[in-house]
Scaffold this motif. Structure first.
Motif, PDB file in Angstrom:
ATOM      1  N   SER A   1       0.841  -1.188   0.000  1.00  0.00           N
ATOM      2  CA  SER A   1       0.000   0.000   0.000  1.00  0.00           C
ATOM      3  C   SER A   1       0.874   1.235   0.000  1.00  0.00           C
ATOM      4  O   SER A   1       1.829   1.323   0.743  1.00  0.00           O
ATOM      5  N   GLY A   2       0.552   2.192  -0.857  1.00  0.00           N
ATOM      6  CA  GLY A   2       1.323   3.426  -0.929  1.00  0.00           C
ATOM      7  C   GLY A   2       2.417   3.391  -1.967  1.00  0.00           C
ATOM      8  O   GLY A   2       3.047   4.391  -2.223  1.00  0.00           O
ATOM      9  N   MET A   3       2.659   2.248  -2.604  1.00  0.00           N
ATOM     10  CA  MET A   3       3.699   2.162  -3.624  1.00  0.00           C
ATOM     11  C   MET A   3       3.048   2.109  -4.992  1.00  0.00           C
ATOM     12  O   MET A   3       2.190   1.291  -5.240  1.00  0.00           O
TER      13      MET A   3
ATOM     14  N   TYR B   1      15.765   2.859   3.142  1.00  0.00           N
ATOM     15  CA  TYR B   1      15.044   2.910   1.871  1.00  0.00           C
ATOM     16  C   TYR B   1      15.747   3.850   0.908  1.00  0.00           C
ATOM     17  O   TYR B   1      16.453   4.776   1.320  1.00  0.00           O
ATOM     18  N   LYS B   2      15.492   3.601  -0.384  1.00  0.00           N
ATOM     19  CA  LYS B   2      15.787   4.617  -1.388  1.00  0.00           C
ATOM     20  C   LYS B   2      14.570   5.534  -1.366  1.00  0.00           C
ATOM     21  O   LYS B   2      13.456   5.087  -1.590  1.00  0.00           O
ATOM     22  N   PRO B   3      14.744   6.843  -1.061  1.00  0.00           N
ATOM     23  CA  PRO B   3      13.572   7.714  -0.881  1.00  0.00           C
ATOM     24  C   PRO B   3      12.814   7.940  -2.190  1.00  0.00           C
ATOM     25  O   PRO B   3      13.360   7.791  -3.277  1.00  0.00           O
ATOM     26  N   ARG B   4      11.540   8.297  -2.058  1.00  0.00           N
ATOM     27  CA  ARG B   4      10.723   8.635  -3.232  1.00  0.00           C
ATOM     28  C   ARG B   4      11.207   9.976  -3.782  1.00  0.00           C
ATOM     29  O   ARG B   4      11.482  10.911  -3.035  1.00  0.00           O
TER      30      ARG B   4
ATOM     31  N   TYR C   1       9.904   4.971  -3.556  1.00  0.00           N
ATOM     32  CA  TYR C   1      10.794   4.503  -2.493  1.00  0.00           C
ATOM     33  C   TYR C   1      10.934   2.993  -2.604  1.00  0.00           C
ATOM     34  O   TYR C   1       9.982   2.286  -2.931  1.00  0.00           O
ATOM     35  N   LEU C   2      12.148   2.515  -2.370  1.00  0.00           N
ATOM     36  CA  LEU C   2      12.423   1.072  -2.454  1.00  0.00           C
ATOM     37  C   LEU C   2      13.212   0.654  -1.227  1.00  0.00           C
ATOM     38  O   LEU C   2      14.125   1.369  -0.790  1.00  0.00           O
TER      39      LEU C   2
ATOM     40  N   VAL D   1       8.866   7.074   5.807  1.00  0.00           N
ATOM     41  CA  VAL D   1      10.166   6.998   5.143  1.00  0.00           C
ATOM     42  C   VAL D   1      10.595   8.437   4.853  1.00  0.00           C
ATOM     43  O   VAL D   1       9.905   9.167   4.145  1.00  0.00           O
ATOM     44  N   THR D   2      11.734   8.871   5.427  1.00  0.00           N
ATOM     45  CA  THR D   2      12.167  10.264   5.318  1.00  0.00           C
ATOM     46  C   THR D   2      12.859  10.535   3.984  1.00  0.00           C
ATOM     47  O   THR D   2      13.067   9.620   3.179  1.00  0.00           O
ATOM     48  N   LYS D   3      13.253  11.805   3.791  1.00  0.00           N
ATOM     49  CA  LYS D   3      13.947  12.202   2.553  1.00  0.00           C
ATOM     50  C   LYS D   3      15.301  11.524   2.415  1.00  0.00           C
ATOM     51  O   LYS D   3      15.799  11.363   1.312  1.00  0.00           O
ATOM     52  N   THR D   4      15.905  11.140   3.547  1.00  0.00           N
ATOM     53  CA  THR D   4      17.212  10.468   3.498  1.00  0.00           C
ATOM     54  C   THR D   4      17.069   8.957   3.392  1.00  0.00           C
ATOM     55  O   THR D   4      18.075   8.251   3.267  1.00  0.00           O
ATOM     56  N   GLY D   5      15.862   8.431   3.488  1.00  0.00           N
ATOM     57  CA  GLY D   5      15.647   6.995   3.381  1.00  0.00           C
ATOM     58  C   GLY D   5      15.617   6.283   4.711  1.00  0.00           C
ATOM     59  O   GLY D   5      15.508   5.060   4.763  1.00  0.00           O
ATOM     60  N   SER D   6      15.739   7.031   5.810  1.00  0.00           N
ATOM     61  CA  SER D   6      15.662   6.396   7.127  1.00  0.00           C
ATOM     62  C   SER D   6      14.208   6.320   7.594  1.00  0.00           C
ATOM     63  O   SER D   6      13.299   6.788   6.913  1.00  0.00           O
TER      64      SER D   6
END
Length: 201
Positions: free
Chosen positions: A105-107, A176-179, A114-115, A143-148
């Protein structure tokens, strides 16, 4: 006039013995210094060093020289690490299995989504494992802008009060790789991950 002549004669008579006495005192002082120097020089000259014979041990046998090994030790093989993380991660605890799965959900299928890069399996709670308790826990986070990960909260866990703590600790280590939208990373809220706790038969 007569008094002054008498005074000069008396002064001369007194001055001559004083001068002679001073001369003898100075002479005796000089003689003493020479004597002391002679004694010092004799003392230095009187030092005698006894002759010692140097013993040479010819019978001592020297150890044989150790020859260098002809073959060098084998090269160590470099350790290989598998950087790909499997979605089904087996915990270190014996006979325990923890499945880590992400809710879709959300992807969306658009580029720049984000991955997940790093997913850490939770540690099976010891109390639940010894009692044979199985279950699952769904954790929701941002999931933040930095992927944390930020603000993880358990939203659905069965049974309650058993797997929440372990699931939150594991979720905090996710990366994560951010969106990316228009070339800028953005935060994604409402991302969910389900941790399944099973005991292998």
């Amino acid at each position: 006039m007569g008094n002054s002549i008498v005074r000069v004669i008396i002064a001369a008579l007194v001055a001559v013995p004083v001068a002679v006495g001073l001369f003898f005192v100075m002479q005796s002082l000089i003689d003493r210094e020479y004597e002391q120097e002679e004694v010092k020089s004799r003392k230095i000259a009187d030092i005698v060093v006894p002759n010692k014979e140097i013993e040479v041990n010819v019978k001592e046998v020297k150890p044989e020289k150790v020859e260098d090994p002809e073959e060098p030790p084998p090269d160590m093989q470099p350790l290989e690490f598998d950087m790909d993380m499997d979605v089904d991660v087996v915990n270190l605890a014996p006979s325990a299995k923890v499945n880590v799965s992400i809710n879709s959900s959300g992807m969306s299928s658009g580029d720049g989504e984000y991955l997940p890069i790093v997913k850490v399996a939770p540690i099976y709670p010891r109390r639940a494992q010894t009692r044979g308790i199985t279950g699952y826990c769904i954790v929701e986070y941002v999931v933040t802008k930095t992927g944390s990960i930020r603000d993880p909260i358990p939203v659905d866990c069965q049974p309650q009060g058993v797997f929440e703590r372990a699931s939150l600790k594991a979720a905090e280590k996710f990366k994560y790789k951010p969106r990316v939208v228009d070339g800028e990373p953005i935060e994604v809220a409402g991302v969910q991950n389900k941790f399944t706790y099973e005991l292998e038969q």
